[in-house]
Each structure stands twice: as structure tokens, then as C-alpha cells.
Design an enzyme around this catalytic site. Sequence first.
Site, PDB file in Angstrom:
ATOM      1  N   LYS A 173       0.829  -1.204   0.000  1.00  0.00           N
ATOM      2  CA  LYS A 173       0.000   0.000   0.000  1.00  0.00           C
ATOM      3  C   LYS A 173       0.872   1.266   0.000  1.00  0.00           C
ATOM      4  O   LYS A 173       2.064   1.191  -0.172  1.00  0.00           O
ATOM      5  CB  LYS A 173      -0.949  -0.038   1.205  1.00  0.00           C
ATOM      6  CG  LYS A 173      -1.835  -1.284   1.224  1.00  0.00           C
ATOM      7  CD  LYS A 173      -2.647  -1.395  -0.057  1.00  0.00           C
ATOM      8  CE  LYS A 173      -3.655  -2.521  -0.049  1.00  0.00           C
ATOM      9  NZ  LYS A 173      -3.077  -3.861  -0.051  1.00  0.00           N
TER      10      LYS A 173
HETATM   11  C1  LIG Z   1      -9.281  -3.216  -1.549  1.00  0.00           C
HETATM   12  C2  LIG Z   1      -8.610  -3.959  -0.429  1.00  0.00           C
HETATM   13  N1  LIG Z   1      -9.281  -4.216   0.700  1.00  0.00           N
HETATM   14  C3  LIG Z   1      -8.714  -4.859   1.725  1.00  0.00           C
HETATM   15  C4  LIG Z   1      -7.408  -5.292   1.680  1.00  0.00           C
HETATM   16  C5  LIG Z   1      -6.831  -6.026   2.840  1.00  0.00           C
HETATM   17  O1  LIG Z   1      -5.804  -5.314   3.472  1.00  0.00           O
HETATM   18  P1  LIG Z   1      -4.914  -6.020   4.604  1.00  0.00           P
HETATM   19  O2  LIG Z   1      -3.892  -6.839   3.900  1.00  0.00           O
HETATM   20  O3  LIG Z   1      -4.297  -4.881   5.358  1.00  0.00           O
HETATM   21  O4  LIG Z   1      -5.836  -6.816   5.442  1.00  0.00           O
HETATM   22  C6  LIG Z   1      -6.655  -5.043   0.530  1.00  0.00           C
HETATM   23  C7  LIG Z   1      -5.270  -5.519   0.448  1.00  0.00           C
HETATM   24  O5  LIG Z   1      -4.729  -5.843  -0.574  1.00  0.00           O
HETATM   25  C8  LIG Z   1      -7.267  -4.362  -0.559  1.00  0.00           C
HETATM   26  O6  LIG Z   1      -6.588  -4.110  -1.683  1.00  0.00           O
END
Ligand SMILES: Cc1ncc(COP(=O)(O)O)c(C=O)c1O
Length: 382
Positions: free
Chosen positions: A181
Amino acid sequence: MEIPITRPHLAGDEQEAVAEVIASGWISQGPRVRAFEEAFAARVGAADAVATTSCTTALSLALHVSGVGPGDEVIVPSLSFVATANAVWHCGARPVFADIDPRTYNLDPAAAERAITPRTKAIMPVHQVGLPADMDAFLALGQRHDLAIVEDAACAIGASYRDRPIGSLGPLACFSLHPRKVITTGEGGMIAVEDPEVAERLRRLRAHGMDTSDLARHSARDIVVEAYPERGWNSRMTDMQAALGLCQLRVLDEILERRCALAERYTVALEQIPHLQAPYDPPYAKRTWQSYCVRVGPHAPLERTELMRNLLQDGIATRRGVMAIHEEASYAPRQGGARIELPHTEAATRETLMLPLFPDLTEDQQDYVLERLEACMLALAA
Ligand SMILES: Cc1ncc(COP(=O)(O)O)c(C=O)c1O
């Protein structure tokens, strides 16, 4: 030349900041997490912010405090990372997939409205790859149908919608701090919260539902016997992660500027390459460019995956465009037998790929990506 898809941008002071936490003896959740929450809330224009272990746990907690539970439906885009749907499932609810706007790749408010049933409890717009969804439309939809709005802002720290930062618009927006991210704490998440009472409840829920934080108990001058008025999770970020996050917040603007400059360079150059379509950049949004998503036109001489394979042979890592959750075995059979059709989602997931984009990508590296893209398209077109 070997070019990765991404690499986190570290400013250089992170090691010292994390080492200080370790030396302090307080390495689990403590004062650094609170400081990170305050700095994060200020940055995104939220009343408060609550740190978690990931965006996925942030989303589950946000849905839970929005009243989502077993038997409920939550409308989500299928064109998203699978975590969007998993967070709904973790609450015992059912994700209902609606189609996207084919230009922005974000959930289409009209399609979301058509998917509302008497069981619908919430809508979860995703600011996909850091491009804000049409929040005015979603907030109005929520009011009209008395539905909760929880934003999946995993990729959207630093983005803004009609000059308002993502995090300041709706009641609950959930961010990811995974290294893929915009900024990172290794793993981690953050919920931007409008209502301070909800923020306090989220703080309890992320720590087993306990009514006293470890920090408060530690600094109390008398015996504190904690209570558990409701059931909770363990979704606590550590102070080591928060120390990293505080350093990352300080370089956020630098990261966003560099991503934006590189994205503009890609967009200008892509105009000269046949069959490749640059991402649509709507005037109402300032996006983070968490990923740079290119579309391979229907008459291109080679299809998306073949192009990715050719680039890989040239040392260039790419990724497919955003996945379509309803096409995965884990979600497809749960749609009551009938295969749902989401034509814009299906075309977008099939025809798009992500090019390397990260702050430390050099212009030479980017020129090499563009040169190879052009060579692939022209050689095969000839
Ligand atoms: C749109 C979206 N939502 C949720 C997530 C989940 O994030 P995390 O890995 O911090 O749980 C991601 C991660 O790639 C994502 O791209």
C-alpha cells in the site's frame, strides 16, 4: 534490468524509531499506537482513528459496530481484493456483489442500489487502487435506504474526493498498512472514525472487548479489575509497528507526489502505444496511484496475460488487474446456484494489468518498461 512491481519507500529513520520502542521495554500496544492514531486522524481529517492488525480486521470491526451480523447482506464490488468479501463473511453476513463503473473500476452506485434487498444492512464502497469511489452518491444512498456505509479505503490514504480527504467523508473508513500500500507498518490497519464514542467502542472490541486498555491499567495507581461487557477480537497493533507508521506518515506527501509524477509520465507515454489504455483520471478525485492499471484493448495483438509473460521475460514484474471475487471458487458457489453476471467487472479483471509503480522507481527504469511495452505491441502487430 530487473524491475519489481513495488517496493516500500522508507525514509531512513525507521530503524532508530523501532529500536527506541524495543529499548523502552513496551513493545506491545502502548503510547506509540495512540500517537500514531492521533497523527493519522489529523492527516485524514477524521475525528479519531483506531489502529488494528490489518485492513481486513478493520473492516470486520467497522461492519460489526455498524450492526452487521449473521443473516445480513452487505453490498460490495466483486472487483476488489478478496479481503473485501472475507471481512463481510467474518461478521457472519453475506457479501452481495454489484457491478462497477467501467471507467473508474469503482462500485457503481446505481448497480449497488439495484442490489438492495430487505436483508441489506450496509454498502461497502472500495476506493479501488486509491481512486475515491463516488462518495456523495453512496452517502445519499445510505441515508435514503437507512443503510450503513463502511469504506474500504485500503489503498486510499492521502486520496481526496471533491477536495475532502478520504477518511473525513463517511462514518467509518478502513485503511491498510501492508507494504503493497501507500505507506506501511509491515502489516496493519486503521479505521478513521467520525463518532468518538464509536472509536472508544472499537478500541475495546479490538482488545477482547476489555473495558480498560493495557496502558491505562499499567499507569493506574490502584488495582484495576477489568471487565468484558461485550465479546471482542484481538486486533491490536504493536508499538513497534506504530513507530514505523509515524515515520511513514512524515514522508506520505513525498510518496504521493512521486507516485503522481510517475503515473503522469506513464499516461503521457501510453498515448503513443497502440492498444494500451491509460487509467481514467476523474476531475473530482485526487488519487494515490497505489497501482497503475493499464487496459489491453480488445483488438490488441496479444492478450493481457501473454503481455505480462513477455514483460516478465524482460525482467519486468507486473500483476494482473484487480481480481473478480465472484469468479473465485470460495465465493462463486455461494450465490444460490445461479452464476451472477457482472459484465463490467469480468471485462476489467480480464483485460487489465498493473505496471511497476513505486516512489523509488527511476525514470530510466520506467522508460525501459515503456520501451518493452511498445516493443511487445509493435512486434506482434507487425
Ligand atoms: C481493496 C482492499 N481491501 C482490503 C485489503 C486487505 O488489506 P490487509 O492486507 O491490510 O488486510 C486489501 C489488500 O490488498 C485491498 O486491496
